[in-house]
Design an enzyme around this catalytic site. Structure first.
Site, PDB file in Angstrom:
ATOM      1  N   ASP A   1      47.182  86.705  -9.449  1.00  0.00           N
ATOM      2  CA  ASP A   1      46.421  85.453  -9.500  1.00  0.00           C
ATOM      3  C   ASP A   1      47.182  84.469  -8.618  1.00  0.00           C
ATOM      4  OD1 ASP A   1      44.740  83.326 -10.265  1.00  0.00           O
ATOM      5  OD2 ASP A   1      46.064  82.810 -11.933  1.00  0.00           O
TER       6      ASP A   1
ATOM      7  N   GLU B   1      42.877  87.979  -6.999  1.00  0.00           N
ATOM      8  CA  GLU B   1      41.782  87.041  -7.259  1.00  0.00           C
ATOM      9  C   GLU B   1      41.406  86.350  -5.952  1.00  0.00           C
ATOM     10  OE1 GLU B   1      41.438  82.943  -9.594  1.00  0.00           O
ATOM     11  OE2 GLU B   1      41.740  84.663 -10.938  1.00  0.00           O
TER      12      GLU B   1
ATOM     13  N   ASP C   1      49.113  82.019 -16.372  1.00  0.00           N
ATOM     14  CA  ASP C   1      49.002  82.581 -15.017  1.00  0.00           C
ATOM     15  C   ASP C   1      49.394  84.054 -15.006  1.00  0.00           C
ATOM     16  OD1 ASP C   1      48.386  80.102 -13.339  1.00  0.00           O
ATOM     17  OD2 ASP C   1      50.166  79.480 -14.446  1.00  0.00           O
TER      18      ASP C   1
END
Length: 159
Positions: free
Chosen positions: A6, A67, A140
């Site tokens: 991410d 992502e 995260d």
């Protein structure tokens, strides 16, 4: 093994999942790459590149699941996110590791069943799917694990 990431210029979350005996998925490692907001952007991008390259070297994933850029109202944030993604994609390319890219909503839909899920919901479902005592922290890191799980669910687990 799948490395999920991410991306972010301040905090980049990651998670490494692997196939268990019997076909299940297990968490091998998760965490964050944190850069200082006081550091020039070019140095932060280099740090993200170096840390990603080290994760790839250490775990030798078959796929890096990243992502994709989400462009909300703040174009400047989307551009900075693009810089972080570029460092991750370059580290993957230098290591000859295949990259799979998923939109944030696609990851949430795959892991939670709802493309509009909150960070708490993502963390909870990562915890449930991997049979963890607690959700990965910080959020995260859970998002990085979710990116890896998304590839397991949508892209398939590499042999």
């Amino acid at each position: 093994m799948i490395l999920g990431i991410d991306p972010g210029t301040a905090v980049t979350g990651y998670g490494v999942v692997m196939r268990r005996n019997g076909g299940g998925v297990a968490l091998r490692e998760c965490g964050v790459i944190q850069t200082s907001p006081d550091t020039p952007l070019v140095e932060r991008i280099r740090e993200i590149y170096d840390e990603t390259a080290e994760l790839i070297r250490r775990h030798r994933p078959a796929v890096v699941s990243v992502e994709d850029v989400f462009q909300g109202k703040n174009v400047k944030s989307a551009l900075k996110l693009g810089h972080a993604r570029g460092a991750i994609l370059l580290a993957s390319a230098h290591a000859d590791v295949r990259v799979a890219e998923y939109a944030p909503r696609e990851i949430k839909k795959a892991v939670v069943g709802n493309g509009n899920a909150s960070k708490d919901q993502v963390g909870y479902m990562v915890q449930r799917q991997l049979h963890l005592k607690t959700a990965p922290s910080p959020a995260d890191a859970a998002d990085g694990v979710a990116a890896a799980l998304c590839h397991c669910l949508i892209g398939g687990f590499p042999a």
